[in-house]
Design an enzyme around this catalytic site. Structure first.
Site, PDB file in Angstrom:
ATOM      1  CG  ASP A  38     -20.331 -14.750  -9.736  1.00  0.00           C
ATOM      2  OD1 ASP A  38     -20.098 -15.951  -9.527  1.00  0.00           O
ATOM      3  OD2 ASP A  38     -20.895 -14.017  -8.892  1.00  0.00           O
ATOM      4  CD  GLU A  40     -23.770 -17.468  -9.011  1.00  0.00           C
ATOM      5  OE1 GLU A  40     -22.873 -16.775  -9.561  1.00  0.00           O
ATOM      6  OE2 GLU A  40     -23.572 -18.082  -7.943  1.00  0.00           O
ATOM      7  CG  HIS A  82     -19.151 -19.285  -9.516  1.00  0.00           C
ATOM      8  ND1 HIS A  82     -20.348 -18.845  -8.971  1.00  0.00           N
ATOM      9  CD2 HIS A  82     -19.259 -20.635  -9.612  1.00  0.00           C
ATOM     10  CE1 HIS A  82     -21.144 -19.890  -8.773  1.00  0.00           C
ATOM     11  NE2 HIS A  82     -20.512 -20.986  -9.147  1.00  0.00           N
ATOM     12  CG  HIS A 126     -25.359 -13.200  -8.984  1.00  0.00           C
ATOM     13  ND1 HIS A 126     -25.592 -12.763  -7.698  1.00  0.00           N
ATOM     14  CD2 HIS A 126     -24.110 -13.717  -8.998  1.00  0.00           C
ATOM     15  CE1 HIS A 126     -24.512 -13.010  -6.958  1.00  0.00           C
ATOM     16  NE2 HIS A 126     -23.607 -13.590  -7.720  1.00  0.00           N
ATOM     17  CG  HIS A 138     -25.950 -15.413  -4.157  1.00  0.00           C
ATOM     18  ND1 HIS A 138     -26.046 -15.771  -5.479  1.00  0.00           N
ATOM     19  CD2 HIS A 138     -24.622 -15.402  -3.882  1.00  0.00           C
ATOM     20  CE1 HIS A 138     -24.848 -15.998  -5.979  1.00  0.00           C
ATOM     21  NE2 HIS A 138     -23.953 -15.772  -5.033  1.00  0.00           N
ATOM     22  CD  GLU A 156     -21.773 -12.237  -5.172  1.00  0.00           C
ATOM     23  OE1 GLU A 156     -21.279 -12.473  -6.285  1.00  0.00           O
ATOM     24  OE2 GLU A 156     -22.384 -13.103  -4.513  1.00  0.00           O
TER      25      GLU A 156
HETATM   26 ZN   LIG Z   1     -21.743 -14.294  -7.135  1.00  0.00          ZN
END
Ligand SMILES: [Zn+2]
Length: 291
Positions: A38, A40, A82, A126, A138, A156
């Site tokens: 990802d 972030e 991502h 994240h 998120h 996630e």
């Molecule tokens: Zn993510």
């Protein structure tokens, strides 16, 4: 830092229970490693619009790939996970890795993972939605307030860990912001990892330099894969998923899908016999519904 080890049972609420024993990667041949990446949680980034994002993400992934091969990996697969799922600079990716690229994949952030793999690594991860202290925390999208799988609230990191667990593959390493590691360790205590930055509110960070983060990731991935891997979670069947939207409108739409029940103002729930189909439905519900 000692090699993370845990042999005891994993104290999880509800239907997730531990497997009795971990796996010993060093004794496994071949060592096939799957990386879900990802953005972030990549060091140095305080915005997902930063033009350096793809370059820094590629370098952190390459660091993890290098650590895996240093530990004796015979196969490394990278899934760009991502946004567009087309961020990694393909001409700069470690040529030993195989890449999954492009957003519309049946199993999204875990496409291509199956029981032939020995270990999963998360890079750039994240924290979950609606949690304080994370950078860009998120779950899937900003429309999701919470996701619960068999009663356990996860981001996630969790929905992907459970996917790997379904195939008997442990998550051996996590890098990302410090909240990602804290939350991941509530699910898999003691899992190896590197916190490359810490969120200051949701839009600013205190971060390691990219060079320092990449060196730490390569070192800790190698150490994790040479050590005793965490036990995999066992996922109870059927799988019960509850998803809280931040507003009612997406729940209004989602309840029209056969099998999806409306259980609250912004909450829907569904049940599947196994986890892969639950994972696909979660992605449909958070990624593909539009008002
Ligand atoms: Zn993510």
């Amino acid at each position: 830092m000692p090699t993370p080890v845990f042999r005891r049972t994993i104290p999880l609420l509800f239907a997730l229970v531990s497997a009795p024993l971990g796996l010993v990667a060093a004794q496994q041949h071949p060592l096939a490693v799957y990386i879900s990446a990802d953005m972030e949680g990549i060091a140095g980034l305080s915005s997902m619009q930063d033009p350096m994002g793809p370059k820094l993400m590629t370098r952190e992934v390459n660091a993890a790939v290098a650590g895996a091969f240093a530990a004796g990996a015979t196969r490394v697969v990278v899934n760009d996970a991502h946004g567009s799922h087309a961020n990694l600079l393909v001409d700069q990716l470690d040529p030993r890795a195989i890449l999954f690229r492009g957003a519309l994949k049946p199993y999204g952030m875990m496409e291509g993972l199956d029981s032939s793999f020995s270990a999963v690594l998360f890079v750039g991860f994240h924290g979950k939605g609606k949690s304080l202290g994370g950078f860009e925390a998120h779950t899937g999208t900003n429309e999701i307030a919470d996701l619960r799988i068999n009663g356990v609230s996860v981001g996630e990191y969790g929905m992907n860990t459970i996917f790997a667990a379904w195939y008997g593959v442990p998550v051996a390493f996590v890098s990302g912001d410090s909240l990602a590691l804290v939350q991941m360790r509530t699910l898999v205590p003691g899992v190896a990892g590197v916190a490359v930055k810490t969120g200051i509110w949701n839009e600013a960070v205190r971060t390691l330099s990219p060079d320092s983060a990449q060196a730490a990731i390569a070192r800790e991935v190698e150490r994790a894969l040479r050590g005793r891997l965490p036990a995999t979670l066992r996922v109870a069947r059927p799988v019960i998923v509850e998803l809280d939207y931040t507003t009612s409108v997406l729940a209004d739409i989602a309840e029209g899908i056969p099998g999806v029940r409306r259980t609250g103002y912004g909450t829907v729930s569904f049940t599947t016999p196994g986890y892969p189909e639950a994972y696909r439905m979660i992605r449909v519900l958070y990624r593909h519904l539009r008002p």
